[in-house]
Design a protein around this motif. Structure first.
Motif, short mmCIF file in Angstrom:
data_model
loop_
_atom_site.label_atom_id
_atom_site.label_comp_id
_atom_site.label_asym_id
_atom_site.label_seq_id
_atom_site.Cartn_x
_atom_site.Cartn_y
_atom_site.Cartn_z
N MET A 163 -94.00 -22.29 21.37
CA MET A 163 -92.89 -23.08 22.02
C MET A 163 -91.62 -23.39 21.22
N LEU A 164 -91.48 -22.90 19.82
CA LEU A 164 -90.60 -22.97 19.13
C LEU A 164 -89.67 -22.17 19.27
N PRO A 165 -88.27 -22.15 19.13
CA PRO A 165 -87.36 -20.92 19.25
C PRO A 165 -87.46 -19.96 18.24
N ALA A 166 -87.46 -18.59 18.63
CA ALA A 166 -87.83 -17.51 17.95
C ALA A 166 -86.76 -17.27 16.59
N ASP A 167 -85.63 -17.91 16.75
CA ASP A 167 -84.59 -17.77 15.86
C ASP A 167 -84.41 -18.90 14.86
N LEU A 168 -85.50 -19.82 15.24
CA LEU A 168 -85.52 -21.15 14.23
C LEU A 168 -85.89 -20.62 12.83
N ALA A 169 -84.71 -21.09 11.98
CA ALA A 169 -84.98 -20.72 10.49
C ALA A 169 -86.04 -21.44 9.81
N VAL A 170 -86.91 -21.14 9.09
CA VAL A 170 -88.01 -21.64 8.55
C VAL A 170 -88.20 -21.22 6.93
N ALA A 171 -88.26 -22.23 6.06
CA ALA A 171 -88.51 -21.96 4.57
C ALA A 171 -89.42 -22.88 4.10
N GLY A 172 -89.98 -22.65 3.15
CA GLY A 172 -90.76 -23.59 2.32
C GLY A 172 -90.10 -23.74 0.86
N ALA A 173 -90.53 -24.82 0.45
CA ALA A 173 -90.19 -25.32 -1.14
C ALA A 173 -91.06 -26.15 -1.69
N ILE A 174 -91.01 -26.17 -2.77
CA ILE A 174 -91.78 -27.19 -3.70
C ILE A 174 -91.02 -28.41 -4.33
N TYR A 175 -91.21 -29.43 -4.17
CA TYR A 175 -90.51 -30.60 -4.73
C TYR A 175 -91.23 -30.98 -6.14
N ASP A 176 -90.84 -30.92 -7.26
CA ASP A 176 -91.25 -31.54 -8.71
C ASP A 176 -91.03 -32.83 -8.87
N VAL A 177 -92.24 -33.51 -8.68
CA VAL A 177 -92.16 -35.21 -8.86
C VAL A 177 -91.83 -35.52 -10.48
N GLU A 178 -91.64 -34.71 -11.08
CA GLU A 178 -91.36 -34.79 -12.57
C GLU A 178 -89.77 -34.62 -12.78
N THR A 179 -89.35 -33.73 -12.30
CA THR A 179 -87.83 -33.46 -12.33
C THR A 179 -86.90 -33.69 -11.17
N GLY A 180 -87.57 -33.99 -10.05
CA GLY A 180 -86.67 -34.04 -8.81
C GLY A 180 -86.02 -32.55 -8.39
N GLN A 181 -86.40 -31.52 -9.10
CA GLN A 181 -86.04 -30.23 -8.59
C GLN A 181 -86.94 -29.59 -7.51
N VAL A 182 -86.10 -28.99 -6.33
CA VAL A 182 -86.60 -28.43 -5.13
C VAL A 182 -86.42 -26.81 -5.63
N THR A 183 -87.54 -26.04 -5.56
CA THR A 183 -87.64 -24.67 -5.74
C THR A 183 -87.98 -23.97 -4.39
N LEU A 184 -87.24 -23.06 -3.69
CA LEU A 184 -87.70 -22.55 -2.49
C LEU A 184 -88.60 -21.37 -3.06
N THR A 185 -89.78 -21.33 -1.90
CA THR A 185 -90.60 -20.26 -2.35
C THR A 185 -90.14 -18.79 -1.59
N ASP A 186 -91.07 -17.79 -1.93
CA ASP A 186 -90.90 -16.58 -1.37
C ASP A 186 -91.61 -16.37 0.04
N ASP A 187 -92.25 -17.29 -0.02
CA ASP A 187 -93.03 -17.28 1.32
C ASP A 187 -92.27 -17.39 2.82
#
Length: 167
Positions: free
Chosen positions: A143-167
């Protein structure tokens, strides 16, 4: 009469006096939906350079893509102008520090005597694998659009850094 909520009611009164967001639309101004954990160490707007009204923010224990999350994403995609989704769990997540839902059920039973076995907690034995699974749930939801951009990231609670994953 004092209540356990006096602090938040008082804070809201001060907030309402200076409230200037009445013109915001319900849509996500930057087209973003963020799925993240309910952990109070995460400031999703600040971490991603967003302001009120920019994104739809969906939070739950572990930042998991549950059935309720998918329902909200369908609404967001078709009615609230969301065209991209970021799933962002975080380091040092309590849900990733236990090995199974059974372990959580037992901990709650020991602490309170309450039987929670009718609930699913979506514990995370392997956070990266769980994130990959959650991204695939979104990418392949019929039910979601086929062209919906989807990404993952991990937020580091110690540094505030967000790192995109390769997944």
């Amino acid at each position: 009469m004092s209540t356990p909520f006096d602090d938040v009611v008082t804070a809201n009164a001060a907030y309402a006096e200076k409230f200037d967001l009445s013109g915001l639309q319900a849509k996500a101004a930057r087209g973003l939906a963020l799925v993240t954990c309910m952990d109070s160490r995460i400031d999703p707007l600040g971490a991603l350079g967003l302001t009120t009204g920019d994104a739809k923010i969906l939070r739950n224990a572990g930042g998991r893509v549950t059935d309720d999350t998918l329902t909200a994403l369908v609404l967001a995609a078709y009615l609230l102008e969301v065209d991209r989704v970021l799933v962002m769990p975080h380091t040092r997540c309590k849900m990733a520090s236990v090995s199974s839902d059974d372990e959580v059920h037992e901990a709650i039973r020991q602490a309170s005597g309450v039987d929670t076995r009718s609930l699913e907690f979506n514990t995370i034995a392997d956070q990266r694998a769980a994130l990959r699974h959650d991204l695939e749930r979104i990418r392949h939801h019929p039910m979601l659009p086929a062209d919906l951009a989807v990404a993952g990231a991990i937020y580091d609670v110690e540094t505030g850094q967000v790192t995109l994953t390769d997944d």
